[in-house]
Enzyme design. Sequence first.
Site, PDB file in Angstrom:
ATOM      1  N   ARG A 160       0.787  -1.228   0.233  1.00 46.14           N
ATOM      2  CA  ARG A 160      -0.035   0.005  -0.061  1.00 46.14           C
ATOM      3  C   ARG A 160       0.911   1.193  -0.061  1.00 46.14           C
ATOM      4  NH1 ARG A 160      -2.631  -3.864  -0.650  1.00 46.14           N
ATOM      5  NH2 ARG A 160      -4.605  -4.379  -0.003  1.00 46.14           N
ATOM      6  N   SER A 234     -10.865  -0.772   3.370  1.00 47.27           N
ATOM      7  CA  SER A 234     -10.141  -0.956   4.574  1.00 47.27           C
ATOM      8  C   SER A 234      -9.593   0.361   4.973  1.00 47.27           C
ATOM      9  CB  SER A 234      -8.634  -1.754   4.113  1.00 47.27           C
ATOM     10  OG  SER A 234      -9.212  -3.003   3.681  1.00 47.27           O
ATOM     11  N   GLU A 330      -5.098   3.720   6.130  1.00 47.19           N
ATOM     12  CA  GLU A 330      -4.728   3.405   4.669  1.00 47.19           C
ATOM     13  C   GLU A 330      -5.420   4.660   3.904  1.00 47.19           C
ATOM     14  OE1 GLU A 330      -5.751  -0.626   2.784  1.00 47.19           O
ATOM     15  OE2 GLU A 330      -6.466   0.556   1.275  1.00 47.19           O
TER      16      GLU A 330
HETATM   17  C1  LIG Z   1     -15.405  -0.946  -0.860  1.00 48.25           C
HETATM   18  C2  LIG Z   1     -14.063  -0.689  -1.308  1.00 48.25           C
HETATM   19  C3  LIG Z   1     -13.249  -1.587  -1.368  1.00 48.25           C
HETATM   20  C4  LIG Z   1     -11.807  -1.494  -1.585  1.00 48.25           C
HETATM   21  N1  LIG Z   1     -11.037  -2.490  -1.836  1.00 48.25           N
HETATM   22  C5  LIG Z   1      -9.433  -2.301  -1.903  1.00 48.25           C
HETATM   23  C6  LIG Z   1      -8.727  -3.244  -2.162  1.00 48.25           C
HETATM   24  O1  LIG Z   1      -8.990  -4.626  -2.103  1.00 48.25           O
HETATM   25  N2  LIG Z   1      -7.325  -3.181  -2.318  1.00 48.25           N
HETATM   26  C7  LIG Z   1      -6.853  -1.815  -2.390  1.00 48.25           C
HETATM   27  O2  LIG Z   1      -5.752  -1.791  -2.649  1.00 48.25           O
HETATM   28  N3  LIG Z   1      -7.682  -0.766  -2.159  1.00 48.25           N
HETATM   29  C8  LIG Z   1      -9.112  -1.075  -2.016  1.00 48.25           C
HETATM   30  N4  LIG Z   1      -9.811   0.018  -1.833  1.00 48.25           N
HETATM   31  C9  LIG Z   1      -9.402   1.339  -1.737  1.00 48.25           C
HETATM   32  C10 LIG Z   1      -9.415   2.172  -3.065  1.00 48.25           C
HETATM   33  O3  LIG Z   1     -10.373   1.476  -3.931  1.00 48.25           O
HETATM   34  C11 LIG Z   1      -8.133   2.222  -4.132  1.00 48.25           C
HETATM   35  O4  LIG Z   1      -7.141   2.832  -3.147  1.00 48.25           O
HETATM   36  C12 LIG Z   1      -8.287   3.078  -5.241  1.00 48.25           C
HETATM   37  O5  LIG Z   1      -7.052   2.702  -5.984  1.00 48.25           O
HETATM   38  C13 LIG Z   1      -8.587   4.331  -5.261  1.00 48.25           C
HETATM   39  O6  LIG Z   1      -8.834   5.012  -6.569  1.00 48.25           O
HETATM   40  P1  LIG Z   1      -9.683   6.211  -6.503  1.00 48.25           P
HETATM   41  O7  LIG Z   1      -9.591   6.731  -8.228  1.00 48.25           O
HETATM   42  O8  LIG Z   1     -10.924   6.213  -5.968  1.00 48.25           O
HETATM   43  O9  LIG Z   1      -8.595   7.287  -5.814  1.00 48.25           O
HETATM   44  P2  LIG Z   1      -9.129   8.652  -5.062  1.00 48.25           P
HETATM   45  O10 LIG Z   1      -9.802   8.192  -3.691  1.00 48.25           O
HETATM   46  O11 LIG Z   1      -9.678   9.599  -5.797  1.00 48.25           O
HETATM   47  O12 LIG Z   1      -7.696   9.034  -4.782  1.00 48.25           O
HETATM   48  C14 LIG Z   1      -6.692   8.058  -3.678  1.00 48.25           C
HETATM   49  C15 LIG Z   1      -5.248   8.868  -3.493  1.00 48.25           C
HETATM   50  O13 LIG Z   1      -4.622   8.918  -4.800  1.00 48.25           O
HETATM   51  C16 LIG Z   1      -4.404  10.201  -5.464  1.00 48.25           C
HETATM   52  N5  LIG Z   1      -4.886  10.181  -6.798  1.00 48.25           N
HETATM   53  C17 LIG Z   1      -5.753   9.755  -7.543  1.00 48.25           C
HETATM   54  N6  LIG Z   1      -5.815   9.950  -8.593  1.00 48.25           N
HETATM   55  C18 LIG Z   1      -4.497  10.500  -8.860  1.00 48.25           C
HETATM   56  C19 LIG Z   1      -3.631  10.796 -10.291  1.00 48.25           C
HETATM   57  N7  LIG Z   1      -4.128  10.709 -11.375  1.00 48.25           N
HETATM   58  N8  LIG Z   1      -2.662  11.571 -10.018  1.00 48.25           N
HETATM   59  C20 LIG Z   1      -2.136  11.779  -8.709  1.00 48.25           C
HETATM   60  N9  LIG Z   1      -2.718  11.394  -7.633  1.00 48.25           N
HETATM   61  C21 LIG Z   1      -3.736  10.800  -7.810  1.00 48.25           C
HETATM   62  C22 LIG Z   1      -5.292  10.936  -4.499  1.00 48.25           C
HETATM   63  O14 LIG Z   1      -5.022  12.495  -4.383  1.00 48.25           O
HETATM   64  C23 LIG Z   1      -5.551  10.359  -3.141  1.00 48.25           C
HETATM   65  O15 LIG Z   1      -4.266  10.537  -2.293  1.00 48.25           O
HETATM   66  C24 LIG Z   1     -11.305  -0.445  -1.483  1.00 48.25           C
HETATM   67  C25 LIG Z   1     -12.226   0.759  -1.607  1.00 48.25           C
HETATM   68  C26 LIG Z   1     -13.552   0.619  -1.514  1.00 48.25           C
HETATM   69  C27 LIG Z   1     -14.532   1.612  -1.259  1.00 48.25           C
END
Ligand SMILES: Cc1cc2nc3c(=O)[nH]c(=O)nc-3n(C[C@H](O)[C@H](O)[C@H](O)COP(=O)(O)OP(=O)(O)OC[C@H]3O[C@@H](n4cnc5c(N)ncnc54)[C@H](O)[C@@H]3O)c2cc1C
Length: 334
Positions: A160, A234, A330
């Site tokens: 992570r 998580s 996280e």
């Molecule tokens: C139900 C559920 C289950 C999940 N299961 C998992 C799992 O199994 N494994 C896991 O690893 N994660 C999991 N996650 C967490 C999440 O889905 C991941 O971390 C995912 O990659 C976040 O993507 P996002 O586009 O929503 O990012 P955001 O929430 O929009 O951003 C997350 C971070 O990344 C940065 N960011 C986003 N896009 C960019 C970009 N293009 N350039 C620079 N910085 C950027 C943001 O500033 C922030 O710091 C889960 C979440 C939920 C709600």
Amino acid sequence: MLENVSLRPYNTFGIDVNARYFKECLNLEELRELLPFLRQNAFVVSGGGSNLLFTKDFPGLFLKNNLRGIREIERSNREVIIEAGAGENWHEFVLYCVEKGFGGIENLSLIPGCVGASPMQNIGAYGVEIKDTFEYLDALEIATGELKRFNLDDCAFGYRESVFKRALKNQYIICSVAFRLSLHPTLNTSYGVIEAELAKMNVLEPTLKDVSNAVIRIRQSKLPDPQHLGNAGSFFKNPVVEAEVLANIATNYPKVPSYPASDGMVKLAAGWLIEQAGWKGKKMGAVGVHELQALVLVNFGGARGSEVFELSQRIVDDVEATFGVRLEREVNIF
Ligand SMILES: Cc1cc2nc3c(=O)[nH]c(=O)nc-3n(C[C@H](O)[C@H](O)[C@H](O)COP(=O)(O)OP(=O)(O)OC[C@H]3O[C@@H](n4cnc5c(N)ncnc54)[C@H](O)[C@@H]3O)c2cc1C
């Protein structure tokens, strides 16, 4: 650029805060035009908002990165390199690859969010992390406006973790990510639950699609859908500790689960620690700990981000008092 926009639809916790400024970018030119503003103001780049918690109104720019497009870069007899825009939905991208027979990310089915965020914390599930198939990413440097390529070693991926969360935090906007996928994949079903699910599905010789479907079924049965119950997956990372810490815990809790980590360290299950500390299923007003998954904090409706944060702090303090282990969040807190 819009002003004073509610972020409620843009974070899976469903927290209703306002961003002072809001902009959705569809291409590189739009991103470049914003750079002078980003150099002067606070900002958060976002994809699907599934790993964010806003504890108050955000005083800067909420930038929704919606750069799209999937293209094949290179192909050999064995492998294919596929590049996807940061704004592509992660799960749809996984399904696209599965349909095409490109193997390597099927275990990461149904993780919410966008492709651009996947390297941020080296997303992982069921024995696979993106670092296993990562080829490169292209990111816009905010200070110079240059598009720079990062290869595997440049990203310092860990559990992570990546360089973008640490040394290069807030310095780059990830624009696209490329993966090296296999045309003759070896399926990774070593996580027992996947094998058990395939058996339930009566699948004897699984395909990529079967593994993806099994993962989807497991996740749907275990994790709350943010469409119905606000959450960010998580909330805490699984702590990696010295073997001695594990031995201490085991004197009182002989069944403590643990997994080997690098350099002789061991990984503990944060969900187990939280459950043992008595938090699983607990409710505190509009927030709580999910009844099936102690790692997941939820918004039952109308919660403030600060309430979620306070709950997380109480859990951190309690787990530390009980086990001497300090949990790390996280989720990205703003
Ligand atoms: C139900 C559920 C289950 C999940 N299961 C998992 C799992 O199994 N494994 C896991 O690893 N994660 C999991 N996650 C967490 C999440 O889905 C991941 O971390 C995912 O990659 C976040 O993507 P996002 O586009 O929503 O990012 P955001 O929430 O929009 O951003 C997350 C971070 O990344 C940065 N960011 C986003 N896009 C960019 C970009 N293009 N350039 C620079 N910085 C950027 C943001 O500033 C922030 O710091 C889960 C979440 C939920 C709600």
